[in-house]
Design a protein around this motif. Structure first.
Motif, PDB file in Angstrom:
ATOM      1  N   ASN A  66       0.870  -1.170   0.000  1.00 31.32           N
ATOM      2  CA  ASN A  66       0.000   0.000   0.000  1.00 31.32           C
ATOM      3  C   ASN A  66       0.910   1.225   0.000  1.00 31.32           C
ATOM      4  O   ASN A  66       1.643   1.456   0.961  1.00 31.32           O
ATOM      5  CB  ASN A  66      -0.896   0.004   1.240  1.00 31.32           C
ATOM      6  N   LYS A  68       0.407   4.356   0.385  1.00 31.31           N
ATOM      7  CA  LYS A  68       0.113   5.394   1.385  1.00 31.31           C
ATOM      8  C   LYS A  68       0.694   5.039   2.750  1.00 31.31           C
ATOM      9  O   LYS A  68       1.304   5.866   3.417  1.00 31.31           O
ATOM     10  CB  LYS A  68      -1.394   5.613   1.507  1.00 31.31           C
ATOM     11  N   ILE A 124      -0.974  -1.468  -4.908  1.00 31.40           N
ATOM     12  CA  ILE A 124      -2.390  -1.133  -5.034  1.00 31.40           C
ATOM     13  C   ILE A 124      -2.570   0.009  -6.026  1.00 31.40           C
ATOM     14  O   ILE A 124      -1.832   0.997  -6.016  1.00 31.40           O
ATOM     15  CB  ILE A 124      -2.996  -0.759  -3.664  1.00 31.40           C
ATOM     16  N   GLU A 126      -5.401   2.772  -7.590  1.00 32.82           N
ATOM     17  CA  GLU A 126      -6.709   3.390  -7.330  1.00 32.82           C
ATOM     18  C   GLU A 126      -7.519   3.462  -8.597  1.00 32.82           C
ATOM     19  O   GLU A 126      -7.077   3.644  -9.653  1.00 32.82           O
ATOM     20  CB  GLU A 126      -6.541   4.798  -6.761  1.00 32.82           C
TER      21      GLU A 126
END
Length: 126
Positions: A66, A68, A124, A126
């Protein structure tokens, strides 16, 4: 029929090129691994210098990063959504580098080479 990765028989103009030597063993390639979704299955092959390469033929899990949180989780692969390497790979659920997979963690883009590294890593999307 062997897979040959040597220079082309044709010149850039389209004319037939004269070869000054024959094919070499080091120029031969191998069949693609074509990693699919299923129970984990690997093959080890011997490479030049006696080294080994791990070919991943089937896998159910993917290491997902991930961006973030910078955390890595293990996710289940559901299906292949998109594959720029070949449009038919989506229908056949073949995983290559750059393929977009639907997983339990969301949509993930594959960053590793499963047929070369023996593992599936992804990030990941978006």
């Amino acid at each position: 029929m062997a897979i040959w990765q040597g220079t082309s028989v044709r010149k850039p103009s389209g004319a037939r090129a004269k070869s000054n030597r024959n094919k070499r063993k080091k120029e031969f390639g191998r069949q693609a691994a074509e990693t699919k979704i299923g129970d984990r299955k690997i093959k080890t092959i011997r490479t030049k210098g006696g080294n080994e390469k791990i070919r991943l033929t089937n896998e159910q899990k993917i290491n997902v990063v991930n961006p973030k949180t910078q955390k890595v989780d293990l996710a289940d692969i559901i299906r292949v959504v998109e594959n720029n390497a070949n449009a038919h790979f989506v229908r056949r659920n073949i995983i290559t580098k750059g393929a977009v997979l639907e997983t339990s963690a969301g949509k993930v883009k594959v960053t590793s080479r499963p047929g070369q590294d023996g593992i599936i890593n992804g990030i990941i999307v978006e």
